[in-house]
Design an enzyme around this catalytic site. Sequence first.
Site, PDB file in Angstrom:
ATOM      1  N   LYS A 133       0.842  -1.142   0.121  1.00  0.00           N
ATOM      2  CA  LYS A 133       0.044  -0.127   0.106  1.00  0.00           C
ATOM      3  C   LYS A 133       0.939   1.158  -0.082  1.00  0.00           C
ATOM      4  O   LYS A 133       0.574   2.145  -0.749  1.00  0.00           O
ATOM      5  CB  LYS A 133      -0.869  -0.091   1.358  1.00  0.00           C
ATOM      6  CG  LYS A 133      -1.867   1.234   1.258  1.00  0.00           C
ATOM      7  CD  LYS A 133      -2.368   1.589   2.629  1.00  0.00           C
ATOM      8  CE  LYS A 133      -1.444   2.137   3.643  1.00  0.00           C
ATOM      9  NZ  LYS A 133      -1.935   2.919   4.543  1.00  0.00           N
ATOM     10  N   ASN A 134       1.775   1.384   1.009  1.00  0.00           N
ATOM     11  CA  ASN A 134       2.487   2.429   1.138  1.00  0.00           C
ATOM     12  C   ASN A 134       3.342   2.627  -0.014  1.00  0.00           C
ATOM     13  O   ASN A 134       3.836   3.926  -0.365  1.00  0.00           O
ATOM     14  CB  ASN A 134       3.584   2.355   2.399  1.00  0.00           C
ATOM     15  CG  ASN A 134       2.552   2.501   3.561  1.00  0.00           C
ATOM     16  OD1 ASN A 134       1.661   2.989   3.615  1.00  0.00           O
ATOM     17  ND2 ASN A 134       2.987   2.128   4.660  1.00  0.00           N
TER      18      ASN A 134
ATOM     19  N   CYS B  76      -4.046   8.319   9.458  1.00  0.00           N
ATOM     20  CA  CYS B  76      -4.097   7.903  11.210  1.00  0.00           C
ATOM     21  C   CYS B  76      -3.528   9.004  12.166  1.00  0.00           C
ATOM     22  O   CYS B  76      -2.629   9.325  11.788  1.00  0.00           O
ATOM     23  CB  CYS B  76      -3.331   6.792  11.378  1.00  0.00           C
ATOM     24  SG  CYS B  76      -4.056   5.129  10.517  1.00  0.00           S
TER      25      CYS B  76
ATOM     26  N   ARG C 213       3.875  13.699  12.636  1.00  0.00           N
ATOM     27  CA  ARG C 213       4.159  13.522  11.285  1.00  0.00           C
ATOM     28  C   ARG C 213       4.402  15.028  10.696  1.00  0.00           C
ATOM     29  O   ARG C 213       3.540  15.114   9.503  1.00  0.00           O
ATOM     30  CB  ARG C 213       3.300  12.752  10.630  1.00  0.00           C
ATOM     31  CG  ARG C 213       3.347  11.463  11.339  1.00  0.00           C
ATOM     32  CD  ARG C 213       2.856  10.190  10.674  1.00  0.00           C
ATOM     33  NE  ARG C 213       1.611  10.096  10.225  1.00  0.00           N
ATOM     34  CZ  ARG C 213       1.144   8.992   9.757  1.00  0.00           C
ATOM     35  NH1 ARG C 213       1.709   8.107   9.666  1.00  0.00           N
ATOM     36  NH2 ARG C 213      -0.217   8.939   9.257  1.00  0.00           N
TER      37      ARG C 213
ATOM     38  N   ASP D 294       5.359   0.190  12.149  1.00  0.00           N
ATOM     39  CA  ASP D 294       3.938  -0.216  11.393  1.00  0.00           C
ATOM     40  C   ASP D 294       3.765  -1.891  12.013  1.00  0.00           C
ATOM     41  O   ASP D 294       2.640  -2.266  11.989  1.00  0.00           O
ATOM     42  CB  ASP D 294       4.083  -0.443  10.121  1.00  0.00           C
ATOM     43  CG  ASP D 294       3.608   1.108   9.571  1.00  0.00           C
ATOM     44  OD1 ASP D 294       3.248   1.936  10.310  1.00  0.00           O
ATOM     45  OD2 ASP D 294       3.558   1.181   8.254  1.00  0.00           O
TER      46      ASP D 294
ATOM     47  N   ARG E  84      -8.068   0.343   5.426  1.00  0.00           N
ATOM     48  CA  ARG E  84      -7.030   1.131   4.426  1.00  0.00           C
ATOM     49  C   ARG E  84      -5.875   0.483   3.906  1.00  0.00           C
ATOM     50  O   ARG E  84      -5.050   0.898   3.495  1.00  0.00           O
ATOM     51  CB  ARG E  84      -6.773   2.315   5.536  1.00  0.00           C
ATOM     52  CG  ARG E  84      -7.949   3.455   5.762  1.00  0.00           C
ATOM     53  CD  ARG E  84      -7.304   4.465   6.423  1.00  0.00           C
ATOM     54  NE  ARG E  84      -6.077   5.153   5.934  1.00  0.00           N
ATOM     55  CZ  ARG E  84      -4.819   5.187   6.852  1.00  0.00           C
ATOM     56  NH1 ARG E  84      -4.945   4.794   8.140  1.00  0.00           N
ATOM     57  NH2 ARG E  84      -3.731   5.489   6.262  1.00  0.00           N
TER      58      ARG E  84
END
Length: 432
Positions: A34-35, A128, A133, A319, A411
């Site tokens: 995904k990332n 999230c 960040r 993660d 997600r």
Amino acid sequence: MTTAAPPSQDILKPHLAIAGGHKLQGELRVSGAKNSALVLMTASLLTSERLTLHNVPPLTDIDGMESILVSLGVKVRRRSETIELQASSLTSAEPPYKLVNGLRASFFAIGSILARMGYAKVPLPGGCRIGARPVVEHIRGLKALGALVTVEHGVVTAAVPGESKRLKGASIVLDCPSVGATETILMAATLAEGISVIENAAQEPEVQDLANLLNAMGARITGAGGPTITIEGVETLHGCEYSVIPDRIEAGTFLLAAAITRSRLRVAPVVPDHLSAVLQKLRDCGCVLEIDEEGITITPGEIKGVDITTQPFPGFPTDLQAPFMALLATANGTSVITEKIYENRMQHVAELQRMGASIRIQGNTAVVEGVSNLSAAPVNGTDLRAAAAMVLAGLVARGSSQVRGLNHLDRGYAGIEAKLRACGAVLERLLS
């Protein structure tokens, strides 16, 4: 006459009902990263030609990025796990706030929009809520490349001065090896005049994947995967076909699903080098790993406590901190987990405690005393990886757990309940 109160929106949201205590067997298939896919999609903005990406996971975040690109004028066509993107004529350099707000990766498009159009106006991102960040590193990098950047009312506006509207190559030293900032600067620098160097660059596999795609599109990038990346700017990029790497976080989550249920299981496809720190911790806590050309077969032994500190790649990934904590809650002995990436990434602790886990928190450090059994409970995944941790805990807990927060889970994990069911887990998605 008393009127009944309407049901709350939380009650109407779906949840996973998980019957714990079932062994897993067979093979769990890993989707595309995904990332990585999200950022590769934004690379389509750098060329007028068609970019075709394969192994794109069907996730809500991917849907969100598609909507953002369409709002800029990109033509998008999806079929199964392939997506075709063509930005032959961009109609806007300003993605709307309502789309950007829920997807942090959308901000990374600022580099490619600016490089292509000489102007970009992008709202600060959402995603999230696990920490600040900040995007300071992104902005510093774009300024170093010659952009004029302002931040007002939650919107970042960047413009390239001069008639050519081309950024200028520069040397940039990041204060911290931010993945997002590295990717933003990398995309911006591909079309800049001259040579750019990024020092203290992020080394994550997703950065390497982006560099490989950009090189396939005609960029001249060397050093990706190391701390120093050199980009020789080119005038134009062309289209290509490219396959997204396997999702290392999903692969790690599935290996942990096998470990927590004490099940022998194969997970594929996996690039072992992308998970070196995680694989070592699994070995340390009592798992045997058999690595073949495409995947990993895990055989858990007696699980014992280990200490973990999250770090930028190639260190232990933040993660997988929450999913690994779920495993260590069932281990023999004491584990100490220290979170050094995000300041607010221990929200899952309270939910694991509801299931009988023995965890003490001090700042961003958790001391986990393993217990012999977790017990089923209604729990909530407060962010994407916390939700995954709740699913793992539910797989082993005695009784039937209800895991909410599926908007977060969806997600980052494509069809997770179907994949787990195919390997013997007992769970279903319910609306209550």
